[in-house]
Design a protein around this motif. Structure first.
Motif, short mmCIF file in Angstrom:
data_model
loop_
_atom_site.label_atom_id
_atom_site.label_comp_id
_atom_site.label_asym_id
_atom_site.label_seq_id
_atom_site.Cartn_x
_atom_site.Cartn_y
_atom_site.Cartn_z
N THR A 114 -9.19 -12.28 -6.78
CA THR A 114 -8.72 -12.05 -5.41
C THR A 114 -7.71 -10.92 -5.34
OG1 THR A 114 -9.09 -14.38 -4.85
CG2 THR A 114 -7.61 -13.13 -3.43
N GLN A 118 -8.35 -7.25 -3.56
CA GLN A 118 -7.44 -6.75 -2.53
C GLN A 118 -6.90 -5.37 -2.90
OE1 GLN A 118 -5.59 -11.18 -1.46
NE2 GLN A 118 -4.24 -9.48 -1.79
N ARG A 144 -16.30 -12.63 -0.05
CA ARG A 144 -14.87 -12.85 -0.23
C ARG A 144 -14.08 -11.76 0.48
NH1 ARG A 144 -14.22 -12.15 -5.42
NH2 ARG A 144 -14.66 -14.30 -6.03
N LEU A 148 -11.39 -12.34 3.59
CA LEU A 148 -9.99 -11.93 3.49
C LEU A 148 -9.63 -10.82 4.45
CD1 LEU A 148 -9.58 -11.95 -0.41
CD2 LEU A 148 -9.02 -13.77 1.21
N GLN A 279 -5.58 -15.52 3.79
CA GLN A 279 -5.87 -14.08 3.71
C GLN A 279 -5.67 -13.53 2.31
OE1 GLN A 279 -3.81 -15.34 6.29
NE2 GLN A 279 -5.66 -15.42 7.59
N GLY A 280 -5.70 -14.41 1.31
CA GLY A 280 -5.56 -13.96 -0.07
C GLY A 280 -4.14 -14.12 -0.58
#
Length: 464
Positions: A114, A118, A144, A148, A279-280
């Motif tokens: 994750t 991002q 994913r 996010l 949101q991660g």
């Protein structure tokens, strides 16, 4: 003419290699752990020759084979690549270095994929970035990223586990940052063993490292951890890479800590704190606030201390529980602290503090899952033990730090002024500190007690 292949025997436990088979590995002492590994032909792989010379070593081709004087070395620093996440940049030492290799490990579900997804999605808006996935499909990664809410227009994806093909594809794309998720599923065709084995992990990592060094690509490898929490794979992997960081966190907590265990381009004692949200992973700019969520009515055995993590102070709560033991050998349990140091400090408490807990079970816990590795927690640990043993709560606005010597003296700790200012910022009005750490100009509104011995510290809490 038949092609001659080179072979070696590699230990599946520690990664040591031998020229011939033996029943026991002389490095780690494990029996029947050597397996035959084919190292490839004497001729260079035609596909590898398309992008680099595979025999030039880990450090890259620049200056290879040329002897230079130390004074003639170019000292111009390469510009770092900011990751758009200040906590990650802090642990890395300021950002990614072109040509560096970073290994990030963690338990399943910790958030490795994750945080890297991002990071690459944000980096791809300003530079070429490539995400290699070997465990998930491209659809899973895309789902994913959509969940996010990440920018997905520029990030390039590749689903592949063959290392040679990955390097060929990366040569065409020429990314500045590349992520390989994960190194345990990568394989090379010349190595005759299953993916994830010692030989495959070592050779795959060496191949990718050579590519990163010789093309100036910042490479991030994802690694799994074993049951004891260490990174899986051969120990030699830690010597190949430039930076090794570990993402830690329990399943019942939404907070994650990122700590470097090796860093050739920065400090290894930096700590990054993240919070897992919908949101991660979101960075936590004020970690002290999340570790100081205490109960309204403070109980005995609880005290706040200030530890130094990298370049900033961090306030954490220490808890102690002392109870009558029904065993002949009382238990000593330390969570977040060194248990051997706990045993030593309890002996100092008896000898120089006059408090005997030899017939008591002693349990120590650092709230929030933080691991304290420095000695500034010695004095608060002993005061928490005495508070629990006497069932007398310490003041809620008290902060304590200091190292305790074997003769009962209180030794100073580095950065004492910054620790006190951090405590004052969070509303603490009393402090017990080593005499050498007392400020020349006291902090307004804070009552400072400077102590030289353990007995002086115990007398202060007796009067409180």
């Amino acid at each position: 003419m038949a092609t001659k292949r080179k072979t070696a025997y590699v230990c599946n436990e520690c990664g040591a290699d031998y020229t011939k088979w033996a029943g026991q590995c002389s490095a780690c002492g494990t029996w029947n752990s050597l397996s035959e590994v084919r190292l490839g032909t004497e001729h260079k792989d035609s596909r590898a020759a398309n992008f680099t010379d595979t025999q030039s070593g880990y450090a890259g081709a620049a200056g290879a084979g040329k002897v230079q004087k130390l004074a003639e070395i170019d000292l111009s620093e390469l510009p770092r690549i900011p990751t758009s996440t200040s906590e990650l940049d802090r642990v890395l030492g300021g950002g990614l270095v072109p040509g560096s290799v970073v290994l990030i490990g963690g338990h399943p579900g910790a958030g490795k994929s994750t945080v890297l997804l991002q990071t690459l999605c944000h980096l791809s808006t300003s530079m070429p970035a490539l995400y290699i996935t070997g465990e998930e499909s491209l659809q899973q990664v895309a789902m994913r990223a959509k969940r996010l809410g990440l920018p997905t227009e520029s990030l390039q994806l590749l689903s592949e586990t063959d290392v040679e093909r990955i390097c060929l594809a990366a040569k065409e794309v020429n990314p500045r940052v590349m992520v390989v998720d994960s190194i345990q599923v990568m394989h090379m065709s010349d190595v005759q063993s299953a993916p994830g084995s010692v030989a495959q992990v070592r050779e795959s990592a060496a191949y990718l490292t050579r590519f990163a060094k010789q093309t100036g690509t910042a490479l991030i490898l994802v690694g799994h951890v074993t049951k004891d929490g260490s990174l899986a794979g051969p120990k030699v992997l830690e010597h190949i890479i430039d930076c090794s960081i570990l993402l830690e966190g329990t399943h019942d907590s939404r907070f994650r800590t990122l700590r470097a265990h090796k860093n050739r381009f920065g400090a290894v004692n930096e700590l990054g704190v993240f919070a897992m949200t919908e949101q991660g992973l979101k960075e936590v700019s004020n970690p002290s606030a999340i570790f100081l969520q205490r109960a309204e009515e403070i109980a005995s055995g609880s005290v706040v201390t200030s530890v130094w993590e990298g370049t900033r102070p961090l306030l954490v709560e220490l808890q102690a529980l002392v109870d009558d033991s029904s065993l002949g050998n009382p238990r000593r349990v330390a969570v977040g602290l060194d248990q051997n140091r706990l045993n030593m400090l309890l002996a100092v408490l008896h000898r120089h503090g006059g408090v005997l807990v030899g017939d008591q079970d002693v349990f120590i816990n650092v709230v929030g899952g933080v691991k304290v590795v420095e000695t500034s927690a010695d004095l608060p640990l002993l005061l928490a033990v005495v508070s629990s043993f006497r069932n007398r709560p310490l003041p809620r606005d008290l902060v304590v730090f200091g190292e305790v010597g074997l003769s009962g003296e209180i030794r100073p700790v580095p950065s004492g002024q910054e620790r006190l200012r951090e405590a004052a910022k969070h509303g603490f009005r009393k402090a017990i500190v080593p005499a050498a750490n007392r400020l020349k100009n006291d902090i307004e509104g804070m009552e400072l007690h400077s102590v030289k011995t353990l007995g002086e510290a115990l007398s202060i809490i007796d009067m409180s």
